[in-house]
Design a protein around this motif. Structure first.
Motif: not given
Length: 262
Positions: A65-73, A76-81, A85-91, A104-108
């Motif tokens: 369940s991904v979209d373009n915004s998630y993939v790009l985000g 970015k996290v993988l290449l520029m971690p 700033k925030t690493w805690v996953r969203v409930k 798609r609702n949580d980049v983490n």
């Protein structure tokens, strides 16, 4: 296994680190490109169908369940971690906070889309390089895929064992597959640098992506293992062991990426 692959791929570098010019009319490259395209078309479908034998479709849909915004985000996290700033996953609100939000609702959140695409691309790039150096054989694609999957499986088993022995939180097998598979994003970039630019660019990209992946794994595992343990119970002597385990897993990422790449 991986070292032999790296040695084969690293042999066409040229005396000063620049690769020889690519001859697109080379029949070996054309055969490798054709085989690679077929592998790309069939590989993702084959992997997904095999996974479906052990994982429900509903769970698979969650990880895809991904979209373009998630993939790009996420890239970015993988290449520029270091900028994240925030690493805690969203409930997940719909599950009364018992589960986690979809990617798609949580980049983490871990996903299977990026690791799968990166892994299949890694196999294709390997095949193209073998064709470029006139060493391509169709079975090379299967051999490199087996080596890559073995690396992921070994790392996942190590993570599961470590979390179990260190009394860590329950993390699904698929989550660990996602985390381990993310390293192929950097491996693909380093491989492309070698093929199109040269050995110097390859080593520079390897250092950058290897350190980035190490930092990503450190922050992800530390948040999952150490932080959750401290918030659920009082600190114990095992906390130091957990920290050593997280550091060790993070430190593995650069040498593993080197072994599996060009």
């Amino acid at each position: 296994m991986g070292g032999q692959m790296g040695g084969q791929m690293g042999g066409g570098g040229g005396q000063y680190g620049a690769p020889p010019p690519i001859d697109i009319n080379n029949p070996m490259i054309q055969m490798a490109a054709t085989s690679g395209a077929q592998f790309f078309d069939n590989g993702a479908a084959a992997l997904q169908s095999n996974v479906q034998q052990y994982v429900s479709m509903g769970l698979l849909r969650h990880y895809f369940s991904v979209d373009n915004s998630y993939v790009l985000g996420k890239l970015k996290v993988l290449l520029m971690p270091f900028t994240h700033k925030t690493w805690v996953r969203v409930k997940d609100v719909s599950s009364n906070g018992q589960g986690h939000a979809a990617p798609r609702n949580d980049v983490n959140a871990p996903d299977l889309y990026i690791p799968l695409m990166a892994f299949v691309t890694y196999i294709v790039v390997f095949g193209l390089h073998q064709g470029w150096t006139k060493n391509f054989k169709p079975e090379d694609l299967g051999n490199s895929a087996s080596s890559g999957l073995a690396i992921i499986l070994l790392e996942v088993l190590l993570l599961k064992l470590g979390f179990y022995l260190l009394d860590g939180p329950k993390v699904s097998f698929i989550d660990f597959v996602c985390y381990s598979g993310y390293k192929y994003v950097g491996i693909v970039l380093t491989s492309l640098c070698y093929v199109f630019i040269g050995r110097t660019a390859h080593y520079l990209m390897l250092a950058l992506t290897g350190v980035a992946m190490s930092f990503f794994m450190f922050k992800t595992l530390a948040t999952s293992l150490i932080l959750s343990h401290r918030t659920s119970s009082s600190p114990t002597e095992g906390s130091k062991t957990q920290e050593y385990f997280v550091v060790a897993i993070a430190a593995m990422q650069l040498p593993v990426s080197w072994v599996m790449g060009i």
